[in-house]
Design an enzyme around this catalytic site. Structure first.
Site, PDB file in Angstrom:
ATOM      1  N   LYS A   1       9.343  -3.558  -7.672  1.00 33.59           N
ATOM      2  CA  LYS A   1       9.622  -2.294  -6.993  1.00 33.59           C
ATOM      3  C   LYS A   1      11.136  -2.095  -6.946  1.00 33.59           C
ATOM      4  O   LYS A   1      11.883  -3.050  -6.692  1.00 33.59           O
ATOM      5  CB  LYS A   1       9.031  -2.335  -5.584  1.00 33.59           C
ATOM      6  CG  LYS A   1       9.164  -1.052  -4.791  1.00 33.59           C
ATOM      7  CD  LYS A   1       8.448  -1.160  -3.440  1.00 33.59           C
ATOM      8  CE  LYS A   1       8.600   0.098  -2.605  1.00 33.59           C
ATOM      9  NZ  LYS A   1       7.901   0.003  -1.306  1.00 33.59           N
TER      10      LYS A   1
ATOM     11  N   SER B   1       4.584   3.604  -0.134  1.00 36.61           N
ATOM     12  CA  SER B   1       5.680   3.945  -1.010  1.00 36.61           C
ATOM     13  C   SER B   1       5.690   3.145  -2.313  1.00 36.61           C
ATOM     14  O   SER B   1       6.386   3.527  -3.251  1.00 36.61           O
ATOM     15  CB  SER B   1       7.014   3.721  -0.285  1.00 36.61           C
ATOM     16  OG  SER B   1       7.183   2.347   0.017  1.00 36.61           O
TER      17      SER B   1
ATOM     18  N   SER C   1       2.964   0.228   2.898  1.00 35.94           N
ATOM     19  CA  SER C   1       3.346   0.577   1.525  1.00 35.94           C
ATOM     20  C   SER C   1       2.868  -0.349   0.418  1.00 35.94           C
ATOM     21  O   SER C   1       3.013   0.000  -0.752  1.00 35.94           O
ATOM     22  CB  SER C   1       4.859   0.707   1.427  1.00 35.94           C
ATOM     23  OG  SER C   1       5.233   1.958   1.910  1.00 35.94           O
TER      24      SER C   1
END
Ligand code: GLN
Length: 512
Positions: A79, A154, A178
């Site tokens: 990420k 997210s 997330s």
């Protein structure tokens, strides 16, 4: 079996046995990314050259009989909230476009030492603020199960890239859901460890008392494998726990006989999609068939989870994001009207286009240009709630409620070993469906924020599909440091079901 379809556990074994070389393995996934990322937008950066060089080095060391790490040759996606010294790190924000950190996050360094091969950095909501990946400054991610839908957020890019076979494993971060929510909406498995289990050093901070890094993969067994590398004490993160890391992969294959799973009746109240409710109830039945018992438990303060989270997280964010001032790093506004380079001294307000000095103007304009609307909203909410006169009424009160929420969990875990339920109230929603309504977007986090507020662990994994073919997620939460039990229960479920083996049809049909 083709590498694209293999589990991380099997890939590592195949690499070790020489059935496939690290270069071959990296090439398969990099080609897949090249063919698919145009339609999914899961990656913000792909490091083909770096990945292949790294893979070649691993192959050479293996061939020469030199030692290699436990994940040697395994492709991993990161990420873009994790600092990487050899790839840009943007947090999907214009503020950090092109930023290259001077060091690796602890998690990245551990994976590197284990000889994982990083294929690239994944898309996300800007600074990890969001639940749909639509807050990325670099375009939304599309859900591989239905390209017109959001992957969740997210960590939407991390979830989508695993679902679309672009990487067997991705690393995500979870502040209020997330990892678990996008895993649920994309039909993969995601573990949010206990707060402090994985070091946050080099994780770009959103809300430091809630942020935690974890693995996202197709199965619990794969998450267990990754946890063995990324978990552990780091003196560089004062909140990281000095507790030994168990051999998660050895602990998971145990029956669930006698494991007590709590069920919160309020989780099944109005608002829960009937197909999701059915999938979740069926998951409880599978766990019972595996030997677990199910009991109703109460989390009396859970109803305050959303307001509590949406005070604490923005307050911490407003403080954490104060560092983006255009001076040290990140986006800096071009000198504009009233911002004269030679103007070093103080000028009276009004002289610099309404700013009290060129420096203040530079700060303000850099932040106005660099941050997107949701990040600005959170900074304003947090700054307001922390300001003199409001601090006690909002922030201090939220901290007190947080303590009650944590106590609810600790009380519940006196009578049950795990708490099960839905991850999200609905399956993946349409892109654009909630973008005009921040409150509707915040409510998506109903079932996930409690885990972070309490600092405990949670796992999400697929437990069925809707009639229209969208994944349904099941969540288990556990007491502090009970990751072995979370992984054991999820792994047992996956030995008895095939939901986690399904692949998105849209992707099979449309590889480009
Ligand atoms: N959706 C939540 C938020 O927007 C959670 C985000 C996260 O866990 N990073 O704050």
């Amino acid at each position: 079996m083709q590498p694209l379809e293999m589990s991380a556990v099997d890939l590592v074994a195949a690499l070790r046995q020489g059935d496939i070389t690290a270069v071959e393995c990296a090439t398969v996934f990099l080609d897949r990314i090249e063919a698919t990322n145009g339609s999914i937008n899961a990656f913000l950066a792909v490091d083909r050259e770096g990945a292949l060089a790294r893979a070649a080095d691993i192959d050479a060391r293996r061939k020469a009989g030199k030692p290699v790490g436990p994940l040697a040759g395994l492709p991993v996606a990161l990420k873009d909230v994790l600092c990487t010294a050899d790839m840009p790190t943007t947090c999907a924000s214009k503020m950090l476009a092109g930023f290259r950190p001077p060091y690796d996050a602890d998690v990245v360094a551990r994976l590197r030492r284990a000889d994982a091969v990083f294929v690239g950095k994944t898309n996300m909501d800007e600074f990890a603020m969001g639940g749909s990946n639509e807050n990325s400054a670099f375009g939304p991610v599309r859900n591989p199960w239905d390209l017109s839908r959001a992957p969740g957020g997210s960590s939407g890019g991390s979830a989508a890239c695993v679902a679309a076979d672009m990487a067997p494993v991705a690393i995500g971060s979870d502040t209020g859901g997330s990892i678990r929510q996008p895993a649920g909406l994309c039909g993969i498995t995601g573990l949010k460890p206990t707060y402090g289990r994985v070091s946050r050093r080099g994780l770009i901070a959103f809300a430091s008392s809630l942020d935690q890094i974890g693995p996202m993969a197709r199965s619990a067994a794969d998450c267990a494998l990754i946890m063995e590398t990324i978990a552990g004490h780091d003196p560089g993160d004062s909140t990281s726990l000095a507790v030994d890391v168990p051999r998660y992969t050895d602990l998971i294959d145990k029956p669930l006989t006698g494991v007590r799973i709590g069920r919160v009746p309020e989780h099944f109240a109005a608002g829960l999609d009937p197909e999701v409710a059915k999938g979740v109830e069926e998951a409880f039945a599978v766990l019972m068939a595996a030997g677990a018992t199910v009991h109703d438990v109460q989390l009396p303060h859970a109803k305050y989870g959303i307001p509590t989270y949406y005070l604490i997280a923005p307050c911490e964010a407003s403080s954490n994001l104060a560092r983006y001032d255009g001076a040290h790093y990140g986006h800096r506004a071009e000198p504009g009207k009233g911002h004269r380079a030679e103007a070093g001294g103080q000028r009276s307000a009004g002289q610099a286009g309404g700013f009290e000095s060129p420096l203040v103007e530079m700060y303000c304009r850099s932040r106005a240009e660099g941050f997107g609307p949701e990040v600005k909203r959170r900074i304003m909410l947090g700054t307001y709630a922390l300001s003199a006169g409001y601090y006690d009424a909002y922030y201090a009160k939220a901290l007190r409620v947080r303590r009650l929420i944590r106590q609810d969990y600790l009380d519940a875990f006196q009578t049950v070993d795990l708490i099960g339920g839905p991850v999200s109230a609905t399956p993946a929603f349409k892109l654009g469906e909630k973008t005009d309504d921040p409150l509707a977007m915040y409510l998506v986090d109903l079932y996930t924020v409690g885990t972070n507020l309490a600092g405990v662990g949670g796992i999400s994994f697929p437990c069925g599909f809707t009639k229209s073919g969208l994944p349904i997620g099941f969540q288990l939460q556990a007491p502090p440091l009970a990751e072995p039990l979370l992984l054991q229960a999820a792994d047992r479920f996956q030995r008895l079901t095939d939901w986690h083996r399904r692949r998105p049809q849209a992707m099979e049909g449309g590889k480009a």
